[in-house]
Design an enzyme around this catalytic site. Structure first.
Site, short mmCIF file in Angstrom:
data_model
loop_
_atom_site.label_atom_id
_atom_site.label_comp_id
_atom_site.label_asym_id
_atom_site.label_seq_id
_atom_site.Cartn_x
_atom_site.Cartn_y
_atom_site.Cartn_z
N LYS A 64 0.84 -1.20 0.00
CA LYS A 64 0.00 0.00 0.00
C LYS A 64 0.87 1.25 0.00
O LYS A 64 2.06 1.18 0.32
CB LYS A 64 -0.89 -0.01 1.25
CG LYS A 64 -0.12 0.07 2.56
CD LYS A 64 -1.03 -0.14 3.77
CE LYS A 64 -0.24 -0.06 5.07
NZ LYS A 64 -1.09 -0.41 6.24
N TYR A 80 14.18 30.09 7.40
CA TYR A 80 13.03 30.84 7.89
C TYR A 80 12.95 30.81 9.42
O TYR A 80 13.09 29.76 10.03
CB TYR A 80 11.74 30.29 7.30
CG TYR A 80 11.67 30.41 5.80
CD1 TYR A 80 11.86 31.65 5.18
CD2 TYR A 80 11.44 29.30 5.02
CE1 TYR A 80 11.79 31.76 3.79
CE2 TYR A 80 11.37 29.40 3.63
CZ TYR A 80 11.56 30.64 3.03
OH TYR A 80 11.49 30.73 1.67
C1 LIG Z 1 -0.34 -1.47 6.83
C2 LIG Z 1 -0.94 -2.72 7.31
C3 LIG Z 1 -0.13 -3.85 7.57
C4 LIG Z 1 1.38 -3.81 7.53
O1 LIG Z 1 1.84 -3.34 8.78
P1 LIG Z 1 3.41 -3.28 9.11
O2 LIG Z 1 3.46 -2.89 10.53
O3 LIG Z 1 3.98 -2.24 8.22
O4 LIG Z 1 3.95 -4.62 8.85
C5 LIG Z 1 -0.75 -5.03 7.90
N1 LIG Z 1 -2.10 -5.11 7.99
C6 LIG Z 1 -2.90 -4.04 7.78
C7 LIG Z 1 -4.37 -4.19 7.93
C8 LIG Z 1 -2.35 -2.82 7.44
O5 LIG Z 1 -3.15 -1.76 7.24
#
Ligand SMILES: *Cc1c(COP(=O)(O)O)cnc(C)c1O
Length: 420
Positions: free
Chosen positions: A68, A298
């Site tokens: 994702k 800044y």
């Molecule tokens: C993002 C996500 C993961 C992965 O989590 P990590 O801590 O990065 O391994 C797993 N399950 C769900 C539902 C997520 O949204």
């Protein structure tokens, strides 16, 4: 790690400023073009290594590579291809739109998407063979889309075991599982999976993870009583799969660890046998001597205490460098120096110290984070009061990605099917 092509090599021959004049710019650094101005170099061999490492750890449980958010900023398509080659069984993409982008690149592997709205294109998801997480209301529109298309939706029912976000509340779970079982009997859905998500698995001393596992077990029993027989039970994210071997079930959802980063406070990537996959570097855009009392950026939040040399780093918050980061490390010319003053939209400043000659520094490579002796993503997370997750994920599209590794060319190809 010094990926080929990403390193600016300087050669001797720059005419030195003779101790440095502030009046006449007399630096003549080697300005031979070479090296990327700004680049996030993604090591796909590291991605493969991380998948193999975790797959060996959790076997016989399978690995879902969570890609994702453009693979946490690493590039969803190349990372997905590398992860699948290394043995990942599934891909995780939060939104259906992200899953469809993977399909458009020719990736055929199972994909799960689990965060939907009333505008989510379920018909497109079904047509593309994307599996869907269901926490409640989604069941009806997904079943309707399956009926209209004359197909069967592959779904994973999600129980909220304590995180309080997505997921079916425990009191509605019996009704949801019974409803799903009826739709399964009608042939409209197939309940492939049952899943949940941890809230504090990165803090192993806390009691809530065990409570979530108990709640998950109870939910599995209720689903079985409703007549469901899913082949994939999954709850563990990276911290969960590392700290709770009893939470691995049939599959783990590997996000952060895929990218070689540690979710555990005080535990390094190296100690987990993982290799950070992203290296963020650029060329120093300018360097100059300044007197004592020089204010920087800044708000003039920093002033030099003594005459010093400042270097200008052409990365800012438009590139995803947190504006609030202070005193963050940058590797310049083999030395770790520190950021000073506010990070601006396009740039920030490092203090190179009184002995640095601007001519030695301009056009050399600066490394914000990487691996092996370079600053770590975690150093930038600490400087910005956030997590390593956020540092890599927010590196913006303005920073070009370069892919290295044995299969990098095919993995990063735009051609559907290449490397898939
Ligand atoms: C993002 C996500 C993961 C992965 O989590 P990590 O801590 O990065 O391994 C797993 N399950 C769900 C539902 C997520 O949204």
């Amino acid at each position: 790690m010094n990926p080929p092509g990403a390193v600016a090599h300087r050669t001797a021959g720059g005419v030195r400023g003779g101790g440095g004049s502030r009046v006449v710019p007399v630096h003549h650094p080697d300005l031979t073009p070479g090296g990327a101005e700004r680049v996030a170099t993604i090591d796909l061999d590291a991605i493969e290594h991380n998948v193999r490492t975790i797959a060996a750890l959790v076997a016989p449980a399978r690995v879902m590579a969570v890609v994702k958010a453009d693979a946490y900023g690493h590039g969803a398509v190349p990372v997905a291809r590398a992860a699948l080659r290394a043995g990942a069984a599934f891909l995780g993409a939060v939104h259906v739109s992200e899953a469809l982008a993977l399909r458009a690149a020719g990736i055929q592997a199972p994909i799960l998407s689990w965060l939907h709205t009333s505008s989510t294109d379920f018909p497109a998801a079904l047509a593309a063979g994307v599996e869907l997480g269901v926490s409640g209301w989604e069941l009806e529109p997904i079943a309707a889309a399956a009926k209209a298309a004359g197909t069967q939706a592959r779904i994973h029912l999600k129980i909220d075991t304590g995180l309080g976000r997505n997921g079916c509340p425990a009191d509605l779970w019996p009704a949801l599982t019974e409803h799903a079982a009826r739709l399964e009997a009608e042939g409209l859905v197939r309940v492939v999976g049952l899943f949940s998500h941890f809230s504090v698995a990165d803090e192993p001393q806390r009691p809530e993870t065990a409570q979530q596992l108990e709640a998950f077990e109870a939910a599995l029993a209720i689903a079985e009583a409703a007549g469901l027989s899913p082949e994939l039970r999954h709850i563990a994210n990276t911290p969960g799969l590392l700290t709770r071997p009893d939470a691995r079930y049939d599959m783990v959802r590997l996000g952060l660890g895929l990218y070689g980063l540690s979710p555990l406070e005080g535990v390094t990537s190296e100690e987990l046998g993982l290799r950070p996959a992203m290296r963020l570097s650029c060329l120093v855009a300018a360097a100059k001597r300044v007197p004592a009392g020089q204010g920087v950026s800044y708000g003039l939040r920093w002033r030099s205490e003594e005459p010093t040399t400042l270097g200008l780093i052409p990365l800012g918050y438009a590139d995803g460098i947190p504006r609030i980061a202070e005193d963050a490390p940058v590797l310049v010319g083999g030395r770790i120096v520190r950021s000073v003053g506010r990070v601006a939209m396009d740039q920030f400043v490092v203090d190179l110290g009184p002995d640095a000659d601007p001519a030695d520094v301009v056009a050399t490579e600066a490394v914000l984070f990487g691996a092996d002796g370079e600053p770590a993503v975690e150093d930038w997370a600490a400087a910005a009061s956030t997590l390593n997750y956020e540092i890599v994920t927010r590196i913006s599209p303005r920073v070009p990605r370069a892919y290295v590794g044995a299969h990098a060319e095919a993995d990063a190809s735009q051609t559907p099917g290449a490397g898939a």
